[in-house]
Design a protein around this motif. Structure first.
Motif, PDB file in Angstrom:
ATOM      1  N   VAL A 130     -60.177 -99.920 141.188  1.00  0.00           N
ATOM      2  CA  VAL A 130     -59.809-101.344 141.262  1.00  0.00           C
ATOM      3  C   VAL A 130     -58.505-101.535 140.502  1.00  0.00           C
ATOM      4  O   VAL A 130     -58.384-101.114 139.344  1.00  0.00           O
ATOM      5  N   VAL A 131     -57.516-102.158 141.153  1.00  0.00           N
ATOM      6  CA  VAL A 131     -56.211-102.360 140.519  1.00  0.00           C
ATOM      7  C   VAL A 131     -55.803-103.822 140.647  1.00  0.00           C
ATOM      8  O   VAL A 131     -56.274-104.549 141.541  1.00  0.00           O
ATOM      9  N   LEU A 132     -54.938-104.234 139.769  1.00  0.00           N
ATOM     10  CA  LEU A 132     -54.421-105.604 139.788  1.00  0.00           C
ATOM     11  C   LEU A 132     -53.320-105.731 140.823  1.00  0.00           C
ATOM     12  O   LEU A 132     -52.384-104.934 140.862  1.00  0.00           O
ATOM     13  N   GLY A 133     -53.430-106.735 141.665  1.00  0.00           N
ATOM     14  CA  GLY A 133     -52.407-107.000 142.668  1.00  0.00           C
ATOM     15  C   GLY A 133     -51.388-108.022 142.178  1.00  0.00           C
ATOM     16  O   GLY A 133     -51.348-108.378 140.994  1.00  0.00           O
ATOM     17  N   PRO A 134     -50.550-108.524 143.104  1.00  0.00           N
ATOM     18  CA  PRO A 134     -49.544-109.521 142.727  1.00  0.00           C
ATOM     19  C   PRO A 134     -50.204-110.733 142.060  1.00  0.00           C
ATOM     20  O   PRO A 134     -51.279-111.181 142.463  1.00  0.00           O
ATOM     21  N   ASN A 135     -49.541-111.258 141.060  1.00  0.00           N
ATOM     22  CA  ASN A 135     -50.118-112.379 140.320  1.00  0.00           C
ATOM     23  C   ASN A 135     -49.001-113.212 139.704  1.00  0.00           C
ATOM     24  O   ASN A 135     -47.884-112.733 139.502  1.00  0.00           O
ATOM     25  N   ARG A 136     -49.309-114.429 139.408  1.00  0.00           N
ATOM     26  CA  ARG A 136     -48.389-115.313 138.700  1.00  0.00           C
ATOM     27  C   ARG A 136     -49.188-116.438 138.063  1.00  0.00           C
ATOM     28  O   ARG A 136     -50.336-116.683 138.431  1.00  0.00           O
ATOM     29  N   TYR A 137     -48.586-117.110 137.128  1.00  0.00           N
ATOM     30  CA  TYR A 137     -49.262-118.218 136.474  1.00  0.00           C
ATOM     31  C   TYR A 137     -48.189-119.225 136.042  1.00  0.00           C
ATOM     32  O   TYR A 137     -47.002-118.898 135.952  1.00  0.00           O
ATOM     33  N   GLY A 138     -48.605-120.454 135.775  1.00  0.00           N
ATOM     34  CA  GLY A 138     -47.612-121.436 135.353  1.00  0.00           C
ATOM     35  C   GLY A 138     -48.225-122.806 135.192  1.00  0.00           C
ATOM     36  O   GLY A 138     -49.440-122.991 135.275  1.00  0.00           O
ATOM     37  N   LYS A 139     -47.359-123.772 134.969  1.00  0.00           N
ATOM     38  CA  LYS A 139     -47.768-125.173 134.810  1.00  0.00           C
ATOM     39  C   LYS A 139     -47.328-125.931 136.054  1.00  0.00           C
ATOM     40  O   LYS A 139     -46.135-126.001 136.361  1.00  0.00           O
ATOM     41  N   ALA A 140     -48.319-126.503 136.750  1.00  0.00           N
ATOM     42  CA  ALA A 140     -48.038-127.189 138.009  1.00  0.00           C
ATOM     43  C   ALA A 140     -47.909-128.696 137.795  1.00  0.00           C
ATOM     44  O   ALA A 140     -48.617-129.289 136.980  1.00  0.00           O
ATOM     45  N   GLU A 141     -46.979-129.273 138.520  1.00  0.00           N
ATOM     46  CA  GLU A 141     -46.835-130.718 138.667  1.00  0.00           C
ATOM     47  C   GLU A 141     -46.678-131.454 137.334  1.00  0.00           C
ATOM     48  O   GLU A 141     -47.465-132.333 136.982  1.00  0.00           O
ATOM     49  N   THR A 142     -45.639-131.087 136.623  1.00  0.00           N
ATOM     50  CA  THR A 142     -45.235-131.856 135.446  1.00  0.00           C
ATOM     51  C   THR A 142     -44.355-133.012 135.922  1.00  0.00           C
ATOM     52  O   THR A 142     -43.246-132.798 136.407  1.00  0.00           O
ATOM     53  N   ARG A 143     -44.852-134.217 135.789  1.00  0.00           N
ATOM     54  CA  ARG A 143     -44.085-135.392 136.216  1.00  0.00           C
ATOM     55  C   ARG A 143     -43.151-135.801 135.091  1.00  0.00           C
ATOM     56  O   ARG A 143     -43.571-136.078 133.971  1.00  0.00           O
ATOM     57  N   VAL A 144     -41.868-135.824 135.390  1.00  0.00           N
ATOM     58  CA  VAL A 144     -40.865-136.190 134.404  1.00  0.00           C
ATOM     59  C   VAL A 144     -39.944-137.254 134.996  1.00  0.00           C
ATOM     60  O   VAL A 144     -39.426-137.083 136.099  1.00  0.00           O
ATOM     61  N   VAL A 145     -39.791-138.343 134.275  1.00  0.00           N
ATOM     62  CA  VAL A 145     -38.876-139.408 134.661  1.00  0.00           C
ATOM     63  C   VAL A 145     -37.762-139.458 133.625  1.00  0.00           C
ATOM     64  O   VAL A 145     -38.022-139.609 132.424  1.00  0.00           O
ATOM     65  N   ARG A 146     -36.531-139.321 134.070  1.00  0.00           N
ATOM     66  CA  ARG A 146     -35.371-139.312 133.174  1.00  0.00           C
ATOM     67  C   ARG A 146     -34.537-140.556 133.444  1.00  0.00           C
ATOM     68  O   ARG A 146     -34.031-140.755 134.552  1.00  0.00           O
ATOM     69  N   ILE A 147     -34.391-141.419 132.436  1.00  0.00           N
ATOM     70  CA  ILE A 147     -33.560-142.608 132.535  1.00  0.00           C
ATOM     71  C   ILE A 147     -32.277-142.362 131.762  1.00  0.00           C
ATOM     72  O   ILE A 147     -32.311-142.042 130.572  1.00  0.00           O
ATOM     73  N   THR A 148     -31.159-142.480 132.443  1.00  0.00           N
ATOM     74  CA  THR A 148     -29.854-142.368 131.812  1.00  0.00           C
ATOM     75  C   THR A 148     -29.267-143.761 131.679  1.00  0.00           C
ATOM     76  O   THR A 148     -29.094-144.467 132.681  1.00  0.00           O
ATOM     77  N   ARG A 149     -28.969-144.164 130.437  1.00  0.00           N
ATOM     78  CA  ARG A 149     -28.468-145.504 130.169  1.00  0.00           C
ATOM     79  C   ARG A 149     -26.954-145.453 130.010  1.00  0.00           C
ATOM     80  O   ARG A 149     -26.439-144.919 129.036  1.00  0.00           O
ATOM     81  N   ASP A 150     -26.267-146.001 130.990  1.00  0.00           N
ATOM     82  CA  ASP A 150     -24.814-146.078 130.981  1.00  0.00           C
ATOM     83  C   ASP A 150     -24.436-147.521 130.674  1.00  0.00           C
ATOM     84  O   ASP A 150     -24.130-148.314 131.564  1.00  0.00           O
ATOM     85  N   GLY A 151     -24.476-147.852 129.370  1.00  0.00           N
ATOM     86  CA  GLY A 151     -24.315-149.252 128.998  1.00  0.00           C
ATOM     87  C   GLY A 151     -25.482-150.054 129.540  1.00  0.00           C
ATOM     88  O   GLY A 151     -26.645-149.701 129.342  1.00  0.00           O
ATOM     89  N   GLY A 152     -25.176-151.119 130.254  1.00  0.00           N
ATOM     90  CA  GLY A 152     -26.239-151.930 130.839  1.00  0.00           C
ATOM     91  C   GLY A 152     -26.721-151.418 132.172  1.00  0.00           C
ATOM     92  O   GLY A 152     -27.679-151.961 132.737  1.00  0.00           O
ATOM     93  N   VAL A 153     -26.083-150.367 132.699  1.00  0.00           N
ATOM     94  CA  VAL A 153     -26.468-149.809 133.999  1.00  0.00           C
ATOM     95  C   VAL A 153     -27.345-148.581 133.761  1.00  0.00           C
ATOM     96  O   VAL A 153     -26.941-147.653 133.054  1.00  0.00           O
ATOM     97  N   HIS A 154     -28.526-148.576 134.350  1.00  0.00           N
ATOM     98  CA  HIS A 154     -29.451-147.460 134.172  1.00  0.00           C
ATOM     99  C   HIS A 154     -29.542-146.653 135.462  1.00  0.00           C
ATOM    100  O   HIS A 154     -29.479-147.200 136.569  1.00  0.00           O
ATOM    101  N   HIS A 155     -29.721-145.337 135.296  1.00  0.00           N
ATOM    102  CA  HIS A 155     -29.867-144.424 136.423  1.00  0.00           C
ATOM    103  C   HIS A 155     -31.206-143.706 136.259  1.00  0.00           C
ATOM    104  O   HIS A 155     -31.552-143.276 135.160  1.00  0.00           O
ATOM    105  N   LEU A 156     -31.928-143.551 137.369  1.00  0.00           N
ATOM    106  CA  LEU A 156     -33.299-143.062 137.320  1.00  0.00           C
ATOM    107  C   LEU A 156     -33.449-141.776 138.122  1.00  0.00           C
ATOM    108  O   LEU A 156     -32.979-141.682 139.253  1.00  0.00           O
TER     109      LEU A 156
END
Length: 295
Positions: free
Chosen positions: A3-29
């Motif tokens: 018995v041997v180990l085949g292809p495998n991977r692991y990780g963190k799925a579906e990290t929701r990230v919202v980044r707001i950039t504030r350019d003075g009074g104008v915001h970018h999402l």
């Protein structure tokens, strides 16, 4: 038997990230969903539970948030590339990183009489989801970048036919010279290199998909798929391959005769399932071998 180990991977799925950039009074999402998968020297953790080679998935999640703060999120391909390079280049036991990002579009709210209309108010757009997948194997290799979209819903109310198909004892579908053709376009296209203007490339590929769908008199959804893929490759020299998955969103003419009414192709029943699913790839004859599964 061994018995041997085949292809495998692991990780963190579906990290929701919202980044707001504030350019003075104008915001970018920027609203994104980030999934990371890592692979490498993981034999010991699978066989005996030795975690010495494992970067915790919680650390991967935290890296997404930290990078969003440190570097911002401009084009999702660039953000995915930053993450993929970091995980492989900073950890000797990690040999391959796959980073997938989905981007959700927001439109500014425009209100009458407001002096700062739409500067910081947004409404979720009805547009498709923008996607990318980046694969990175280390400093000595070039990353593979696949951009794309999901859920680009399109419909032609005429200009589509379907006839000349196989008919057997189970066939009830009638040939037609005029039908509604509707689909949700799910597309993924591979870039030749790492240093394109990904935003401009995305809009150009999207425009080519729409132009081909509208401009093709369709004898089958397969023919339309091929025309759409070909037009993307012709319009975008930086793209060498495109995969398309397109469900046939059937529209059936409703029989109104029981009610004393005719129906000259004006009233339809939109069936959501079962549906035909058409998939295919279109590529240039000089497309380099990707060296990995699309998934």
């Amino acid at each position: 038997m061994a018995v041997v180990l085949g292809p495998n991977r692991y990780g963190k799925a579906e990290t929701r990230v919202v980044r707001i950039t504030r350019d003075g009074g104008v915001h970018h999402l920027k609203d994104c969903n980030v999934s990371v998968s890592l692979s490498g020297d993981m034999g010991a953790v699978h066989r005996v539970g030795d975690n010495a080679a494992v970067l915790p998935t919680d650390s991967q999640k935290n890296t997404v948030f930290a990078f969003a703060r440190k570097y911002g999120i401009a084009e999702i391909e660039e953000f995915a590339l930053l993450l993929a390079r970091h995980f492989v280049d900073s950890q000797p036991t990690i040999h391959h990183a796959r980073v997938e990002v989905e981007e959700y579009f927001w439109d500014r709210v425009r209100t009458e009489g407001a002096t700062d209309q739409g500067q910081h108010s947004f409404v979720r757009s009805g547009r498709e989801i923008r996607t990318c997948v980046v694969h990175h194997d280390g400093p000595s290799s070039q990353a593979t970048i696949v951009s794309g979209l999901k859920g680009l819903t399109v419909l032609n109310s005429t200009g589509s036919e379907f006839h000349g198909f196989i008919e057997d004892e189970y066939t009830t579908l009638r040939p037609t010279r005029d039908r509604v053709l509707a689909t949700d376009v799910n597309a993924a296209w591979r870039h030749r290199g790492e240093h394109e203007d990904f935003g401009t490339s995305y809009e150009r590929a999207r425009r080519a998909l729409l132009d081909a769908f509208a401009g093709t008199h369709s004898l089958s959804l397969q023919q339309t798929l091929y025309a759409m893929g070909g037009q993307v490759l012709e319009a975008c020299a930086e793209i060498c391959e495109i995969h398309l998955a397109m469900p046939n969103k059937h529209h059936f003419t409703v029989d109104l005769e029981p009610f004393g009414l005719d129906n000259p192709q004006e009233v339809f029943f939109a069936a959501d399932r079962p549906y035909g699913l058409i998939e295919g790839a279109v590529l240039t004859d000089d497309a380099p071998d990707a060296g990995f599964a699309w998934e």
